[in-house]
Design a protein around this motif. Structure first.
Motif, PDB file in Angstrom:
ATOM      1  N   LYS A 167       0.636  -1.507   0.116  1.00  0.00           N
ATOM      2  CA  LYS A 167      -0.062  -0.148  -0.133  1.00  0.00           C
ATOM      3  C   LYS A 167       1.339   1.321  -0.059  1.00  0.00           C
ATOM      4  O   LYS A 167       0.578   1.946  -0.938  1.00  0.00           O
ATOM      5  CB  LYS A 167      -0.925  -0.181   1.570  1.00  0.00           C
ATOM      6  N   VAL A 183       1.282   7.238  -6.829  1.00  0.00           N
ATOM      7  CA  VAL A 183      -0.016   7.860  -7.084  1.00  0.00           C
ATOM      8  C   VAL A 183       1.009   9.740  -7.073  1.00  0.00           C
ATOM      9  O   VAL A 183       0.227  10.448  -7.265  1.00  0.00           O
ATOM     10  CB  VAL A 183      -0.649   7.238  -6.394  1.00  0.00           C
ATOM     11  N   THR A 188       1.983   0.048 -15.772  1.00  0.00           N
ATOM     12  CA  THR A 188       1.259   0.672 -14.813  1.00  0.00           C
ATOM     13  C   THR A 188       0.666   2.227 -13.466  1.00  0.00           C
ATOM     14  O   THR A 188      -0.125   1.920 -13.312  1.00  0.00           O
ATOM     15  CB  THR A 188       2.815   0.581 -13.811  1.00  0.00           C
ATOM     16  N   ARG A 243      -3.037   2.117 -15.870  1.00  0.00           N
ATOM     17  CA  ARG A 243      -3.549   1.975 -14.433  1.00  0.00           C
ATOM     18  C   ARG A 243      -3.486   2.981 -13.182  1.00  0.00           C
ATOM     19  O   ARG A 243      -5.175   3.373 -13.100  1.00  0.00           O
ATOM     20  CB  ARG A 243      -3.391   0.596 -14.251  1.00  0.00           C
ATOM     21  N   LEU A 244      -2.842   3.699 -13.385  1.00  0.00           N
ATOM     22  CA  LEU A 244      -2.668   4.548 -11.943  1.00  0.00           C
ATOM     23  C   LEU A 244      -3.358   5.953 -12.254  1.00  0.00           C
ATOM     24  O   LEU A 244      -4.452   7.010 -11.736  1.00  0.00           O
ATOM     25  CB  LEU A 244      -1.786   5.041 -10.883  1.00  0.00           C
ATOM     26  N   ASN A 275      -5.824   5.920 -14.720  1.00  0.00           N
ATOM     27  CA  ASN A 275      -7.368   6.148 -14.531  1.00  0.00           C
ATOM     28  C   ASN A 275      -8.167   5.728 -13.707  1.00  0.00           C
ATOM     29  O   ASN A 275      -8.850   6.419 -13.796  1.00  0.00           O
ATOM     30  CB  ASN A 275      -7.279   4.409 -15.682  1.00  0.00           C
ATOM     31  N   THR A 276      -7.612   5.331 -12.393  1.00  0.00           N
ATOM     32  CA  THR A 276      -7.656   5.451 -11.128  1.00  0.00           C
ATOM     33  C   THR A 276      -7.689   6.793 -10.852  1.00  0.00           C
ATOM     34  O   THR A 276      -8.940   6.944 -10.359  1.00  0.00           O
ATOM     35  CB  THR A 276      -7.157   4.628  -9.892  1.00  0.00           C
ATOM     36  N   LEU A 277      -7.247   7.843 -10.974  1.00  0.00           N
ATOM     37  CA  LEU A 277      -7.182   8.911 -10.361  1.00  0.00           C
ATOM     38  C   LEU A 277      -7.890  10.171 -11.498  1.00  0.00           C
ATOM     39  O   LEU A 277      -8.725  10.808 -10.801  1.00  0.00           O
ATOM     40  CB  LEU A 277      -5.715   9.494 -10.991  1.00  0.00           C
ATOM     41  N   ALA A 288     -10.593   8.189 -12.530  1.00  0.00           N
ATOM     42  CA  ALA A 288     -11.916   7.851 -11.726  1.00  0.00           C
ATOM     43  C   ALA A 288     -12.844   8.679 -10.950  1.00  0.00           C
ATOM     44  O   ALA A 288     -13.354   8.676 -10.898  1.00  0.00           O
ATOM     45  CB  ALA A 288     -11.759   6.583 -12.261  1.00  0.00           C
ATOM     46  N   GLN A 289     -10.809   9.012 -10.223  1.00  0.00           N
ATOM     47  CA  GLN A 289     -11.816   9.695  -8.834  1.00  0.00           C
ATOM     48  C   GLN A 289     -11.768  11.035  -9.153  1.00  0.00           C
ATOM     49  O   GLN A 289     -11.951  11.841  -7.803  1.00  0.00           O
ATOM     50  CB  GLN A 289      -9.931   9.107  -7.519  1.00  0.00           C
TER      51      GLN A 289
END
Length: 207
Positions: free
Chosen positions: A20, A27, A56, A59-60, A62-64, A66-67
């Motif tokens: 984590k 990130v 990597t 993927r990160l 896309n997460t950022l 989405a958030q």
């Protein structure tokens, strides 16, 4: 032997926390890279700048997205800070001397031109109000900080649009006719581009 192995092998909880922590560092590294850039960045540039592998980084990113912390530019190929991330930064700056300096400049503008002065940012296909100094005129339009308004029917929105290419404008606004808010609202690209040309010519005109 089993007791010795248990001493050597880290517990699952430690491995999970380590993973984590490593992910959080990646990130933050991506956010720092994007925030420090003056222009939207491509996946390749972010991957190179952070040292992260493209899969990597992708993927990160896309997460950022989405958030809501970052967003794609109108072309969809580059990444830039979102309004949410900017507001977080503005909230930090609001308790700093930077805001007092900005407000001082805005107050001088209000005194000079006799009009309300807004400090806005581009938020997708809308403009967001982050700060405001009002004129002393008796009739004023009330705007709440954080309010988002369409680009095509506000002065600041048209100013943002005037700095875009035609393709970026069309991607930001979508299909015409645009939504009508007042009898004077521009609802077509022909009229909008004519207005943007006037803004550009005034902005580039030598003083």
């Amino acid at each position: 032997m089993q007791e010795k192995l248990s001493r050597i092998t880290p517990p699952a909880e430690i491995l999970e926390e380590s993973a984590k922590s490593s992910m959080a560092e990646k990130v933050l590294l991506i956010l720092e890279t994007i925030a420090q850039s003056e222009f939207p960045l491509t996946l390749e540039t972010i991957s190179t700048g952070t040292g992260l592998a493209k899969p990597t980084a992708f993927r990160l990113l896309n997460t950022l997205v989405a958030q809501g912390f970052i967003e794609r530019d109108p072309n969809g190929r580059r990444f830039q800070p979102s309004a949410k991330l900017r507001i977080m930064g503005m909230n930090i700056l609001s308790v700093d001397s930077v805001r007092s300096q900005r407000v001082a400049v805005m107050k001088r503008l209000v005194e000079e031109i006799g009009e309300t002065c807004n400090f806005n940012i581009l938020d997708g296909n809308k403009v967001m109000y982050l700060d405001r100094v009002e004129t002393s005129a008796p009739i004023r339009l009330h705007v709440d900080l954080g309010m988002r308004v369409p680009l095509h029917c506000t002065a600041s929105g048209k100013l943002f649009l005037s700095g875009m290419t035609e393709l970026q404008v069309r991607r930001s606004l979508g299909n015409e006719p645009f939504e009508t808010y007042t009898p004077k609202t521009i609802t077509s690209y022909n009229k909008l581009f004519s207005e943007l040309e006037k803004i550009t010519s005034r902005r580039l005109r030598p003083r």
